[in-house]
Motif scaffolding. Sequence first.
Motif, PDB file in Angstrom:
ATOM      1  N   LEU A  26       0.833  -1.199   0.000  1.00  0.00           N
ATOM      2  CA  LEU A  26       0.000   0.000   0.000  1.00  0.00           C
ATOM      3  C   LEU A  26       0.870   1.252   0.000  1.00  0.00           C
TER       4      LEU A  26
ATOM      5  N   GLY B  35       2.178   2.336  -3.337  1.00  0.00           N
ATOM      6  CA  GLY B  35       1.199   2.897  -4.267  1.00  0.00           C
ATOM      7  C   GLY B  35       0.649   1.887  -5.251  1.00  0.00           C
ATOM      8  N   ASP B  36       0.942   0.606  -5.053  1.00  0.00           N
ATOM      9  CA  ASP B  36       0.461  -0.436  -5.964  1.00  0.00           C
ATOM     10  C   ASP B  36      -1.045  -0.684  -5.831  1.00  0.00           C
ATOM     11  N   ALA B  37      -1.609  -0.277  -4.707  1.00  0.00           N
ATOM     12  CA  ALA B  37      -3.040  -0.527  -4.485  1.00  0.00           C
ATOM     13  C   ALA B  37      -3.650   0.643  -3.720  1.00  0.00           C
ATOM     14  N   ASP B  38      -4.935   0.857  -3.943  1.00  0.00           N
ATOM     15  CA  ASP B  38      -5.670   1.896  -3.245  1.00  0.00           C
ATOM     16  C   ASP B  38      -6.046   1.371  -1.853  1.00  0.00           C
ATOM     17  N   PRO B  39      -5.550   1.993  -0.784  1.00  0.00           N
ATOM     18  CA  PRO B  39      -5.804   1.487   0.570  1.00  0.00           C
ATOM     19  C   PRO B  39      -7.289   1.361   0.910  1.00  0.00           C
ATOM     20  N   GLN B  40      -8.095   2.333   0.512  1.00  0.00           N
ATOM     21  CA  GLN B  40      -9.527   2.288   0.829  1.00  0.00           C
ATOM     22  C   GLN B  40     -10.204   1.119   0.116  1.00  0.00           C
ATOM     23  N   ARG B  41      -9.830   0.906  -1.113  1.00  0.00           N
ATOM     24  CA  ARG B  41     -10.428  -0.200  -1.867  1.00  0.00           C
ATOM     25  C   ARG B  41     -10.014  -1.550  -1.279  1.00  0.00           C
TER      26      ARG B  41
ATOM     27  N   TYR C  93      -9.139  -2.092   1.815  1.00  0.00           N
ATOM     28  CA  TYR C  93      -9.837  -2.200   3.091  1.00  0.00           C
ATOM     29  C   TYR C  93     -11.256  -2.725   2.876  1.00  0.00           C
ATOM     30  N   GLN C  94     -11.973  -2.142   1.932  1.00  0.00           N
ATOM     31  CA  GLN C  94     -13.350  -2.565   1.672  1.00  0.00           C
ATOM     32  C   GLN C  94     -13.416  -4.009   1.179  1.00  0.00           C
TER      33      GLN C  94
END
Length: 91
Positions: free
Chosen positions: A65, A68-74, A76-77
């Motif tokens: 995270l 920047g490889d993944a969106d943290p909020q996405r 998490y959900q």
Amino acid sequence: RLKKEQVAFLAHQIVQHLQKAGCTFKAEEARIIERVEGVIQKNIDDEFRIEDEVKKLMDQYRAQLASGDADPQRVYQMIKKQVAKEKKFIL
């Protein structure tokens, strides 16, 4: 997080709505409201336990995270949905 007074108000409103819709209860209204409060509070507590578990799992992916490889909020959900599904909890 809902305050105890908010949970009590919500439970009271639910019971009143059910009565207006024609539902009848074998127990007295105060006892029914108390039970509804308990159900609501248990649901809130269960969701907080799921969120705690998700936060622990998120720590495992902290490096990815941060890069920047993944969106943290996405992420998490997605994890929350999966944990809730495993625990048969409806979000």
